[in-house]
Design a protein around this motif. Structure first.
Motif, PDB file in Angstrom:
ATOM      1  N   TYR A   1       4.711   1.210   0.739  1.00 33.20           N
ATOM      2  CA  TYR A   1       4.883   0.279   1.765  1.00 33.20           C
ATOM      3  C   TYR A   1       4.634  -1.287   1.972  1.00 33.20           C
ATOM      4  CZ  TYR A   1       3.613  -0.226   7.015  1.00 33.20           C
ATOM      5  OH  TYR A   1       3.155  -1.591   8.374  1.00 33.20           O
ATOM      6  N   TYR A   2       5.410  -2.419   2.665  1.00 31.28           N
ATOM      7  CA  TYR A   2       4.260  -3.402   2.840  1.00 31.28           C
ATOM      8  C   TYR A   2       3.895  -3.683   4.041  1.00 31.28           C
ATOM      9  CZ  TYR A   2       6.975  -4.181  -1.641  1.00 31.28           C
ATOM     10  OH  TYR A   2       7.068  -4.882  -2.892  1.00 31.28           O
ATOM     11  N   ASP A   3       2.890  -4.022   4.396  1.00 26.94           N
ATOM     12  CA  ASP A   3       1.981  -4.188   5.766  1.00 26.94           C
ATOM     13  C   ASP A   3       2.326  -6.188   5.993  1.00 26.94           C
ATOM     14  OD1 ASP A   3       0.448  -3.959   7.704  1.00 26.94           O
ATOM     15  OD2 ASP A   3      -0.807  -3.052   6.693  1.00 26.94           O
TER      16      ASP A   3
ATOM     17  N   LYS B   1       3.809  10.079  -1.403  1.00 24.58           N
ATOM     18  CA  LYS B   1       3.684   9.142  -1.715  1.00 24.58           C
ATOM     19  C   LYS B   1       4.102   8.483  -1.410  1.00 24.58           C
ATOM     20  CE  LYS B   1       1.750   6.909  -4.775  1.00 24.58           C
ATOM     21  NZ  LYS B   1       0.492   6.769  -5.903  1.00 24.58           N
ATOM     22  N   ARG B   2       4.495   7.032  -0.830  1.00 26.37           N
ATOM     23  CA  ARG B   2       6.250   6.354  -0.348  1.00 26.37           C
ATOM     24  C   ARG B   2       5.015   4.602  -0.461  1.00 26.37           C
ATOM     25  NH1 ARG B   2       8.095   4.530   5.243  1.00 26.37           N
ATOM     26  NH2 ARG B   2       8.562   2.343   3.846  1.00 26.37           N
TER      27      ARG B   2
ATOM     28  N   THR C   1       0.481  -1.353  -0.049  1.00 24.98           N
ATOM     29  CA  THR C   1       0.188   0.161   0.399  1.00 24.98           C
ATOM     30  C   THR C   1       0.653   1.503  -0.199  1.00 24.98           C
ATOM     31  OG1 THR C   1      -2.042   0.927   1.020  1.00 24.98           O
ATOM     32  CG2 THR C   1       0.180  -0.280   2.821  1.00 24.98           C
ATOM     33  N   TYR C   2       0.136   2.620   0.191  1.00 28.77           N
ATOM     34  CA  TYR C   2       0.766   3.904   0.330  1.00 28.77           C
ATOM     35  C   TYR C   2       0.670   4.184   1.231  1.00 28.77           C
ATOM     36  CZ  TYR C   2       2.818   1.825  -4.520  1.00 28.77           C
ATOM     37  OH  TYR C   2       2.986   1.312  -5.881  1.00 28.77           O
ATOM     38  N   LYS C   3       2.028   5.174   2.228  1.00 27.72           N
ATOM     39  CA  LYS C   3       1.092   5.995   2.796  1.00 27.72           C
ATOM     40  C   LYS C   3       2.340   6.986   2.551  1.00 27.72           C
ATOM     41  CE  LYS C   3       4.136   4.297   6.199  1.00 27.72           C
ATOM     42  NZ  LYS C   3       5.042   3.548   7.758  1.00 27.72           N
ATOM     43  N   PRO C   4       2.321   8.493   3.659  1.00 23.11           N
ATOM     44  CA  PRO C   4       3.027   9.532   3.583  1.00 23.11           C
ATOM     45  C   PRO C   4       4.395   9.781   3.893  1.00 23.11           C
ATOM     46  CG  PRO C   4       0.356   9.847   4.088  1.00 23.11           C
ATOM     47  CD  PRO C   4       0.521   9.136   4.549  1.00 23.11           C
ATOM     48  N   SER C   5       5.264   9.804   3.329  1.00 28.14           N
ATOM     49  CA  SER C   5       6.549  10.024   3.886  1.00 28.14           C
ATOM     50  C   SER C   5       6.507  10.800   4.756  1.00 28.14           C
ATOM     51  CB  SER C   5       7.528  10.150   2.443  1.00 28.14           C
ATOM     52  OG  SER C   5       8.480  10.022   2.659  1.00 28.14           O
ATOM     53  N   GLU C   6       7.433  10.563   5.698  1.00 31.18           N
ATOM     54  CA  GLU C   6       7.944  11.411   6.882  1.00 31.18           C
ATOM     55  C   GLU C   6       8.657  12.497   6.288  1.00 31.18           C
ATOM     56  OE1 GLU C   6       8.705   9.981  11.187  1.00 31.18           O
ATOM     57  OE2 GLU C   6       6.819   8.002  10.600  1.00 31.18           O
TER      58      GLU C   6
END
Length: 559
Positions: free
Chosen positions: A355-357, A352-353, A342-347
């Motif tokens: 991400y493997y959950d 968008k970055r 999926t994707y989430k905001p990069s800190e």
């Protein structure tokens, strides 16, 4: 196939990894370990097979149940290469334990010569640090580049490194039927500890590829599953994530398995997952290497017969496919154990970055494209003729078991000569070279004076695939591609335009055909029509003054 319990071992019998599983053995510890096994067991022998770029020797550790350490046609030779990238050290630690366990338990296969390179990239092993930022252990490890900062797994054809030259000499002495090259993968995240790719099946003789894919790999995958390491193809994916589908690895001859394939040896590049705990990766490597060894033991006679048949066919083969590309229309599926992406905001960037959950594992069938087709077919000549001036090419051929014949006297020979018509080179170097691609040639029959000491390479050899793929300039890993012949691309003599103007004018006046070609080119190419120097050069190339050797490829084909 579980690793033996450590409680059964004396401290002196434990590898550095077993004493602390977040450590990988240093170079002195590796060599000392194999020296100790050599001294302790008659079934083992540690030898030096050549030099490396760092000045230290390249070692080979041999194990034979009958204490006979030379390669023989009645038993399989399994060659295991470790530490080509010493930052990926699982094979180093796993093979130290595997060698000890086989010798101590007296469980060496009787029809397999086991040949282990303890660490191939010695310079990289000595350059110890923490260069792999995405890797989960060990505490410190070696570096990918060797002492010359070469990636040795791109050097198997050009053989610039002393390591590679020693490896080639060793390889040709062993003539293995099966190869393992131990690595660690990076990239996407997934559940598998172990992935691997085999020699690209479509490049192998059908007897070899059929057995490898339908029997050996099928049974290997079953053994791996039974020991708790379900495998998947090396994760080389189409889109952003593995779910988009995997692509087979196109291992050209610059790579270890691609090099081995030129000699009818099939191989496996093992890739354990960088982010799994180091002990799991070492155990997976141990299991993989032992499983391959046991299958070699079980099917030794089949494996030997297959290679012998392929060698016979290659001697007589007249047409050789080259430069393979993926056939995207041929799609299979494989079972893949992944994690939801999926994707989430990069800190860092706020953007968008990926991400493997890991809380969302899945098991599903995903597309797998692993069919490759050749871009061209080359009809082999009866022989190649190579002037002695190209000594490095001759040395490469000899080191790789190619028989060459020396011309005993000056001789005029009718040959087919290639001219390099076009090629592309990159802006930046790759492994120290501006490797040529998109090579196009024209062919001319010519009568050429050769001299005593020049070479004939007949194409009736089991090494024909190596001969053709290195000497045909269009080959993706040919000697021409790797810049061995770049000096022929330099023009050595030119004209002075203010003097040649008069000569060119006279030529055009007296040669209607030349005048016609010049006018046609002007009409078709405005840039040419506006360029006086280009027009003079066009005429100059039609004269006897223009050197015949410019762009003439100095490996000639004898029909």
């Amino acid at each position: 196939m579980a690793l033996p319990g450590l409680s059964q071992r004396k401290p002196s019998e434990l590898t550095p990894y077993e004493r602390d599983t977040n450590q990988t053995a240093t170079y002195p510890q590796i060599i000392s370990w194999y020296q100790q096994l050599d001294q302790q067991y008659d079934q083992a022998k540690l030898i030096e097979v050549g030099k490396t770029d760092i000045g230290k020797p390249l070692h080979l550790f041999l194990m034979a149940a009958d204490k006979q350490f030379a390669a023989r046609p009645d038993r399989v030779t399994l060659l295991i290469n470790n530490g080509i990238h010493p930052g990926e050290p699982e094979g180093i630690d796993a093979c130290m334990m595997l060698a000890r366990d086989l010798l101590k338990a007296n469980k060496l296969p009787r029809n397999v010569l086991l040949a282990i390179v303890p660490v191939y990239n010695v310079g990289g092993c000595l350059n110890r640090g923490v260069s792999r930022v995405n890797q989960n252990g060990p505490e410190s490890y070696g570096f990918r580049g060797n002492a010359r900062n070469l990636n040795l797994n791109r050097d198997f054809i050009k053989a610039e490194a002393e390591n590679t030259r020693a490896f080639q000499t060793m390889y040709q002495s062993l003539k293995p039927q099966v190869l393992i090259d131990n690595h660690t993968s990076d990239g996407a995240d997934y559940q598998h500890v172990l992935t691997y790719f085999s020699t690209q099946k479509d490049k192998l003789h059908p007897t070899l590829s059929g057995y490898m894919t339908q029997t050996f790999q099928t049974d290997l995958d079953k053994l791996l599953m039974a020991t708790g390491f379900p495998s998947a193809p090396y994760v080389n994916h189409v889109g952003d994530t593995p779910e988009s589908g995997l692509i087979g690895y196109n291992d050209s001859p610059r790579y270890s398995t691609g090099y081995a394939a030129l000699f009818n040896c099939f191989g496996f590049t093992l890739e354990t997952h960088m982010w799994k705990p180091y002990p799991a990766r070492v155990k997976a490597t141990y299991v993989f290497n032992e499983s391959v060894m046991r299958l070699c033991e079980r099917d030794a006679q089949i494996i030997l017969a297959n290679q012998q048949k392929a060698n016979t066919v290659v001697r007589q083969q007249t047409t050789f496919p080259m430069n393979y590309k993926l056939d995207r229309n041929q799609v299979d599926t494989v079972t893949f154990l992944g994690y939801a992406a999926t994707y989430k905001p990069s800190e860092v960037s706020g953007l968008k970055r990926l991400y493997y959950d890991r809380t969302k594992p899945f098991t599903k069938r995903i597309p797998y494209r692993n069919t490759f087709v050749p871009e061209m077919q080359i009809d082999k000549p009866r022989a190649y003729v190579i002037p002695q001036a190209w000594a490095e090419v001759i040395n490469q051929l000899k080191r790789n078991s190619v028989a060459v014949q020396i011309l005993p006297k000056d001789t005029v020979i009718n040959v087919s000569a290639y001219y390099i018509a076009d090629y592309k080179s990159p802006q930046r170097p790759y492994e120290g070279h501006y490797i040529h691609t998109g090579v196009n040639v024209t062919t001319q029959p010519q009568t050429i004076q050769f001299y005593k000491g020049d070479y004939l390479v007949w194409t009736n050899q089991a090494t024909n695939r190596y001969i053709v793929e290195t000497l045909e300039p269009q080959g993706v890993d040919s000697f021409f591609a790797w810049n061995f012949f770049d000096s022929i691309l330099d023009q050595k003599e030119y004209f002075a335009d203010y003097i040649f103007e008069d000569t060119a004018a006279e030529l055009v006046r007296n040669d209607p055909a030349l005048r016609k070609r010049l006018n046609e080119k002007r009409a078709a190419d405005k840039a040419f029509a506006d360029n006086a120097d280009a027009q003079l050069d066009f005429i100059y190339r039609q004269t006897p003054y223009y050197e015949k050797t410019h762009n003439r490829y100095p490996v000639y084909r004898l029909k």
